[in-house]
Design a protein around this motif. Structure first.
Motif, PDB file in Angstrom:
ATOM      1  N   THR A 163       0.830  -1.214   0.000  1.00 10.25           N
ATOM      2  CA  THR A 163       0.000   0.000   0.000  1.00 10.25           C
ATOM      3  C   THR A 163       0.857   1.253   0.000  1.00 10.25           C
ATOM      4  N   ILE A 164       1.833   1.313   0.910  1.00  9.98           N
ATOM      5  CA  ILE A 164       2.628   2.542   0.979  1.00  9.98           C
ATOM      6  C   ILE A 164       3.588   2.675  -0.195  1.00  9.98           C
ATOM      7  N   GLN A 197      -3.745   1.130   9.355  1.00  5.55           N
ATOM      8  CA  GLN A 197      -3.235   2.149  10.277  1.00  5.55           C
ATOM      9  C   GLN A 197      -3.274   1.624  11.710  1.00  5.55           C
ATOM     10  N   ARG A 198      -4.368   0.953  12.074  1.00  2.00           N
ATOM     11  CA  ARG A 198      -4.468   0.368  13.416  1.00  2.00           C
ATOM     12  C   ARG A 198      -3.400  -0.697  13.621  1.00  2.00           C
ATOM     13  N   TRP A 199      -3.172  -1.508  12.589  1.00  6.64           N
ATOM     14  CA  TRP A 199      -2.143  -2.540  12.667  1.00  6.64           C
ATOM     15  C   TRP A 199      -0.766  -1.899  12.890  1.00  6.64           C
ATOM     16  N   ALA A 200      -0.474  -0.831  12.156  1.00  2.00           N
ATOM     17  CA  ALA A 200       0.822  -0.152  12.296  1.00  2.00           C
ATOM     18  C   ALA A 200       0.987   0.405  13.715  1.00  2.00           C
ATOM     19  N   ARG A 201      -0.068   1.000  14.251  1.00  5.09           N
ATOM     20  CA  ARG A 201       0.011   1.512  15.633  1.00  5.09           C
ATOM     21  C   ARG A 201       0.269   0.376  16.625  1.00  5.09           C
ATOM     22  N   PRO A 246      -3.569   5.629  -0.213  1.00  4.32           N
ATOM     23  CA  PRO A 246      -3.994   5.913   1.160  1.00  4.32           C
ATOM     24  C   PRO A 246      -3.996   4.623   1.970  1.00  4.32           C
ATOM     25  N   VAL A 247      -3.560   4.705   3.209  1.00  8.73           N
ATOM     26  CA  VAL A 247      -3.503   3.535   4.077  1.00  8.73           C
ATOM     27  C   VAL A 247      -4.866   3.367   4.743  1.00  8.73           C
ATOM     28  N   THR A 268      -0.574   8.187   3.776  1.00 10.99           N
ATOM     29  CA  THR A 268      -0.425   7.868   2.356  1.00 10.99           C
ATOM     30  C   THR A 268       0.963   7.319   2.143  1.00 10.99           C
ATOM     31  N   GLY A 269       1.217   6.805   0.986  1.00 11.28           N
ATOM     32  CA  GLY A 269       2.532   6.245   0.666  1.00 11.28           C
ATOM     33  C   GLY A 269       3.540   7.301   0.314  1.00 11.28           C
ATOM     34  N   GLY A 270       3.199   8.573   0.244  1.00 13.63           N
ATOM     35  CA  GLY A 270       4.061   9.654  -0.201  1.00 13.63           C
ATOM     36  C   GLY A 270       4.991  10.169   0.750  1.00 13.63           C
TER      37      GLY A 270
END
Length: 120
Positions: free
Chosen positions: A70-71, A82-86, A76-77, A118-120
């Motif tokens: 995705t990134i 996003q919850r997984w990353a946190r 957009p994530v 986002t991946g940017g």
């Protein structure tokens, strides 16, 4: 699969050219854990994707691949990722060192509290 996606982490229902690739890879992972996978097959799979059979739970690895894809695509994530990353940041000290290494390549560290939108 690796040429198409850069990895060997398909869903168990994935078919490639009519072949049940996801089921076959799942079976190979089970065989590897049981010590019943031939060295030739293990080496061939590792040459395609060194992380085809990670020492941590496979669902974690699939989610990491989804986040990375995705990134890298500057997309957009989604909220779920996003919850997984946190959660990875919160659980940093409990992760395998190789998991931590993979996460740092996606911008996730134990110290960083931001989540990529986002991946940017």
């Amino acid at each position: 699969m690796t040429v198409q996606h850069g990895r060997l982490t398909p869903d168990k229902h994935t078919r490639q050219d009519g072949f049940s690739l996801g089921t076959w890879l799942s079976r190979q992972r089970r065989n590897a854990r049981a010590g019943a996978l031939s060295a030739t097959t293990a080496a061939a799979l590792a040459s395609l994707d060194p992380w085809w059979n990670p020492p941590w739970p496979y669902p974690w690895h699939r989610t990491w691949q989804q986040y990375r894809t995705t990134i890298s695509g500057n997309e957009p994530v989604p909220d779920t990722l996003q919850r997984w990353a946190r959660a990875q940041r919160r659980q940093w000290s409990t992760l395998h060192p190789a998991q931590q290494h993979l996460l740092t390549h996606t911008g996730i560290t134990g110290r960083d509290r931001s989540v990529r939108q986002t991946g940017g």
